[in-house]
Each structure stands twice: as structure tokens, then as C-alpha cells.
Enzyme design. Structure first.
Site, mmCIF file in Angstrom:
data_model
loop_
_atom_site.group_PDB
_atom_site.id
_atom_site.type_symbol
_atom_site.label_atom_id
_atom_site.label_comp_id
_atom_site.label_asym_id
_atom_site.label_seq_id
_atom_site.Cartn_x
_atom_site.Cartn_y
_atom_site.Cartn_z
ATOM 1 C CD1 TRP A 50 4.266 -6.509 -9.957
ATOM 2 C CD2 TRP A 50 3.808 -4.762 -8.640
ATOM 3 N NE1 TRP A 50 3.347 -5.747 -10.593
ATOM 4 C CE2 TRP A 50 3.038 -4.660 -9.807
ATOM 5 C CE3 TRP A 50 3.684 -3.764 -7.650
ATOM 6 C CZ2 TRP A 50 2.141 -3.623 -10.024
ATOM 7 C CZ3 TRP A 50 2.792 -2.731 -7.862
ATOM 8 C CH2 TRP A 50 2.027 -2.662 -9.050
ATOM 9 C CE1 TYR B 139 3.364 1.479 -8.287
ATOM 10 C CE2 TYR B 139 2.776 0.082 -6.423
ATOM 11 C CZ TYR B 139 2.442 1.033 -7.370
ATOM 12 O OH TYR B 139 1.175 1.547 -7.379
ATOM 13 N NE ARG C 122 2.701 1.979 1.586
ATOM 14 C CZ ARG C 122 2.526 1.623 0.306
ATOM 15 N NH1 ARG C 122 1.592 0.762 -0.016
ATOM 16 N NH2 ARG C 122 3.262 2.133 -0.646
ATOM 17 N NE ARG D 282 -4.454 -2.456 2.107
ATOM 18 C CZ ARG D 282 -4.563 -1.203 1.713
ATOM 19 N NH1 ARG D 282 -5.458 -0.416 2.249
ATOM 20 N NH2 ARG D 282 -3.784 -0.719 0.781
ATOM 21 C CD GLU E 100 -1.264 -3.083 1.726
ATOM 22 O OE1 GLU E 100 -0.933 -2.115 2.445
ATOM 23 O OE2 GLU E 100 -1.729 -2.937 0.584
ATOM 24 C CD GLU F 49 -3.117 -3.220 -2.958
ATOM 25 O OE1 GLU F 49 -2.996 -2.543 -1.929
ATOM 26 O OE2 GLU F 49 -2.331 -3.143 -3.916
ATOM 27 C CG ASP G 42 1.773 -2.928 0.231
ATOM 28 O OD1 ASP G 42 1.775 -4.171 0.112
ATOM 29 O OD2 ASP G 42 1.057 -2.171 -0.459
ATOM 30 C CG HIS H 193 3.190 -4.015 -3.569
ATOM 31 N ND1 HIS H 193 2.158 -4.177 -4.447
ATOM 32 C CD2 HIS H 193 3.224 -2.710 -3.235
ATOM 33 C CE1 HIS H 193 1.587 -3.005 -4.640
ATOM 34 N NE2 HIS H 193 2.204 -2.103 -3.918
ATOM 35 C CD GLU I 5 -3.617 2.843 0.599
ATOM 36 O OE1 GLU I 5 -4.473 2.011 0.274
ATOM 37 O OE2 GLU I 5 -2.461 2.847 0.135
HETATM 38 C C1 CS2 Z 1 -0.686 -0.053 -3.011
HETATM 39 C C2 CS2 Z 1 -1.282 0.598 -4.242
HETATM 40 O O1 CS2 Z 1 -1.967 1.442 -1.781
HETATM 41 C C3 CS2 Z 1 -1.404 0.372 -1.763
HETATM 42 O O2 CS2 Z 1 -1.366 -0.360 -0.813
HETATM 43 O O3 CS2 Z 1 -0.557 -1.414 -3.026
HETATM 44 O O4 CS2 Z 1 -0.472 1.679 -4.527
HETATM 45 C C4 CS2 Z 1 -1.418 -0.278 -5.458
HETATM 46 O O5 CS2 Z 1 -0.199 -0.741 -5.884
HETATM 47 C C5 CS2 Z 1 -2.088 0.474 -6.572
HETATM 48 O O6 CS2 Z 1 -3.337 0.859 -6.153
HETATM 49 C C6 CS2 Z 1 -2.188 -0.342 -7.836
HETATM 50 O O7 CS2 Z 1 -3.041 0.280 -8.721
HETATM 51 MG MG MG Z 2 -0.999 -2.335 -1.162
#
Ligand code: CS2
Ligand code: MG
Length: 410
Positions: free
Chosen positions: A410, A160, A148, A290, A243, A269, A217, A219, A346
């Protein structure tokens, strides 16, 4: 008949916070489940110790489906990240126990191996393109066969998902969430981002060629229309997936994105139930699921979710950052190996501190993960070491628009 005799919630913070449920049977068999909800850990710990543990005592540990339904339907208040993380932890612990009693790794109880290993992707990132390329190189040296890629955006500060320190030889990690009384606030500008990302992909394809599977990602930071613009602008770089291109509470919005771009999409996620995926799957609006075993109700629920996805040729891409504990990661790996519609896993390696508490038996070789063949999930928890790391409040950051400070996704 064997019965659940004890259940205990273990909170530890070896580098970051983890919540683990330990279930013990009258025959002395122990099972572990991951209940970590990043930034809201103690809510799940309390839900488990106050409202779930008392219900488990005396139950038959082998009745996994019945216990799942008892906790889900019996609570009346269904779904939600806290409830579903708690149910997930119980579910994992019971599968762990069943595997240990049978003398088999959990993947054998799920139908056995469908592949020799699960293709993993790592997190390469850098403040700028040269440091991103260094990070990709380090991942390739470690054996990763997919990455990624995330970078800083010119004109914005820290973002982030992008590591701040990447000194040569140092372990790369933008996690854990900041250990502070208040969340860090970051600045965001979608326009700058949309201009920059295609430049990043062009540079990376130039340097590493067309073969390397690349993921990205977003986000949840884009509107459906912006997501469609990004998906289109990245088509020529042949992504493995894009993603969380937009928030997906409104699943219908993905119709717009899907109809406008052929870039493969991965979402989920932050989802915790099959219902969060219903439209996305039944209308084939995504390519990869995810969800995390830890956040979406455990192995039992994820197996059903993936069987539903299989009807629509949708594959797995389970969430596996370091806020999923090694127990949750192991549970994902058992599913990865067993299900037919596996896509990618992942894999952000846990720190040595974390692994001093959680002793794992999964392996990573030639880009592939394998859960190992120990009975159950294959993870042991060292309570003595765990007790040395008390809980420390930690928050994920908050995103604000650079222009005027409006809170942003985000
Ligand atoms: C992220 C994560 O792994 C990912 O794709 O989006 O780092 C996510 O932000 C964290 O798990 C949040 O707790
Ligand atoms: Mg993610």
C-alpha cells in the site's frame, strides 16, 4: 573554537508523534533536526540518544560534511530508514546552527533564492466524488493552486489517503496514523480501483476544467503492468504526476511502466539514499524525486541527490505530509527555494496542537510556500508545551486483499 556541548532527543505527541534532535553549542547556539519515522519513532530516538549523541559532543558544529560522513561511513552499517533519519536530524540541526551563527536563513547558505515561492499541493479527498469535489473547493479557497486527489472505491471500505470526516469547515486530515496497540487493517481490490480512478478524474476535470494541476498517489499498490494500465488510462486527464505507481525496490521494473505511459511519474518517499534512485534517475524513469529531507539524510544529502537529478531534467517533489515535523518541512522549503530543479512541494498543514509546540516562520500565500527569513531554519521548539504531550504508540494501517485476506502493498 565553538564545540557541540549538548544534544538532546525530544519526543512529543501533539496530535501525532514527532522526534526532534536539539543540538547546543558552547556559544549557546541551538539547532533543531527532525528525526520522525512514522510508526517506528522510538527506534530513531534510541539510535540517536544511545549511538549518535555521545559522538557529537566536542565536535565542531560547523563541520557539516565531515560529521555527515563520520556518521554514515563510521557506522559501517550504511543506509536504512532509522540510520538515515538519525543522520538527517543531525545534519538539519547543524545547518540550523550555521545559519544562526551567520545571521542568515539556510537558503542563503545553499545559494540564495531561485524563485519567489515554492508551488505547494494539498491533499483533497472524499469517500465519493461529490465529497472529493467539496474538498477540492475548500483547498482552492485556502489558496492552493494544485491538489492531490484521492477517493474511496465503490465496494471497498476505508482506504488510506482518504479522509473519513469532512464536515463543513472542519480541518481535513486522514492522518495521524491510528493511535492503537495494533495497526488498522484495510481491504483492497486493484481491479475495482483501476476501473474507478479514471471516472474520478473525468468528473474532476469536468467540474474544475483543464488548468488545475492534479496529482494522484497509488501508494505502491500496483504491479508494473497495472501501473502502466493506470498511467495510460489517465493520460487524457493531463496529470501533474502519478505517485508511487508500483513498489520501487526493484528499480528496473520502472522501465516497463515508463515505456508504456507518458503520464509523469513521482517516486521515492520511502527511499533513504541516492542509491535507491540511481537507476530511476540515470535512465530518466521518473520525473519527480519524492524523498523527504527527514528520511534521506538531511539537507546535505538531498542537495547532492537533486544535483544528480538535475543532470537528467528530473525535478523535486519533496515529501511533506504531517508526519514530517515542521522542522523537516522547513528544511525542505529552504532547499525548494534554493535549488534550480524545483518541481512542487507537498504541503499538508500541521494541526494547531502541533504548531503550539513547533513555532514556524514559513508562510503560505497564493499557493506558494516560503521558508521565511529568520536565521537558520526558522523553527522554534516550545519544550514546556511539548512535554505536555507524551508519546502514544501509533501505527500506519496494513492492507489486505478483500478477496482472501492476503497482505498487500500500500
Ligand atoms: C503519503 C504519506 O504524503 C504522501 O504522499 O504517501 O501520507 C505517507 O503515507 C505517510 O507519510 C507515511 O508515513
Ligand atoms: Mg505518497
Amino acid at each position: 573554537m565553538s564545540a557541540i556541548e549538548r544534544a538532546e532527543v525530544l519526543v512529543t505527541s501533539p496530535g501525532r508523534n514527532f522526534v526532534t534532535l536539539k543540538v547546543e553549542t558552547s556559544d549557546g547556539v541551538t539547532g533543531l533536526g527532525d528525526a520522525t519515522l512514522n510508526g517506528r519513532e522510538l527506534a530513531v530516538a534510541s539510535y540517536l540518544s544511545n549511538h549518535v549523541v555521545p559522538l557529537l559532543i566536542g565536535r565542531d558544529p560547523h563541520k557539516i560534511e565531515d560529521t555527515w560522513q563520520y556518521l554514515y561511513r563510521g557506522a559501517y552499517w550504511r543506509r536504512g530508514p532509522v540510520t538515515m533519519a538519525a543522520i538527517a536530524a543531525v545534519d538539519m540541526a547543524l545547518w540550523d546552527i550555521k545559519g544562526k551563527v551567520a545571521g542568515l536563513p539556510v537558503f542563503q547558505l545553499l545559494g540564495g533564492e531561485s524563485r519567489i515561492g515554492a508551488l505547494a499541493y494539498g491533499h483533497a479527498s472524499g469517500a465519493d466524488i461529490p465529497s472529493l469535489c467539496n474538498s477540492i473547493r475548500r483547498h482552492l479557497d485556502e489558496g492552493y493552486k494544485a491538489v492531490r486527489i484521492q477517493t474511496g472505491v465503490p465496494g471497498l471500505g476505508q482506504i488510506y489517503g482518504v479522509a473519513t470526516e469532512q464536515a463543513e469547515g472542519q480541518r481535513y486530515d486522514y492522518e495521524p496514523a491510528k493511535r492503537a496497540a495494533l495497526p488498522l487493517e484495510e481491504a483492497w481490490d486493484t481491479r475495482r480501483y483501476l476501473v474507478h480512478v479514471p471516472e474520478v478524474f473525468a468528473a474532476v476535470r469536468d467540474e474544475f476544467g483543464p488548468e488545475l494541476p492534479l496529482l494522484h498517489d497509488a501508494h505502491h499498490r500496483l504491479t508494473p503492468n497495472e501501473a502502466a494500465i493506470l498511467g495510460r488510462s489517465l493520460e487524457r486527464f493531463d496529470l501533474f504526476w502519478l505517485e508511487d505507481c508500483t513498489v520501487a525496490e526493484n528499480q528496473d521494473a520502472l522501465r516497463r511502466v515508463r515505456s508504456q505511459t507518458l503520464t509523469p511519474l513521482a517516486i521515492g518517499e520511502v527511499f533513504n539514499s541516492v542509491f535507491d534512485f540511481k537507476t530511476l534517475i540515470s535512465e530518466q524513469l521518473i520525473d519527480y524525486v519524492r524523498a523527504a529531507v527527514t528520511h534521506a539524510g538531511g539537507i546535505t544529502a538531498m542537495k547532492k541527490l537533486m544535483d544528480f537529478a538535475a543532470l537528467y531534467q528530473i525535478k523535486s517533489g519533496f515529501h511533506g505530509p504531517t508526519d514530517i515535523s515542521p522542522v523537516g518541512q522547513a528544511a525542505a522549503l529552504h532547499l525548494d527555494i534554493a535549488i534550480h530543479n524545483f518541481g512542487i512541494q507537498e504541503y499538508m498543514k500541521h494541526s494547531a496542537e502541533t504548531l503550539s509546540v513547533f513555532h514556524t516562520s514559513y508562510t503560505f500565500r497564493d499557493g506558494l510556500l516560503h521558508p521565511g527569513t529568520s536565521p537558520g531554519l526558522g523553527v522554534d521548539y516550545d519544550e514546556r508545551t511539548g512535554d505536555k504531550y507524551p508519546y502514544t504508540a501509533a501505527y500506519l494501517p496494513v492492507n489486505r486483499l478483500q478477496r482472501d485476506g492476503t497482505i498487500h502493498d500500500w
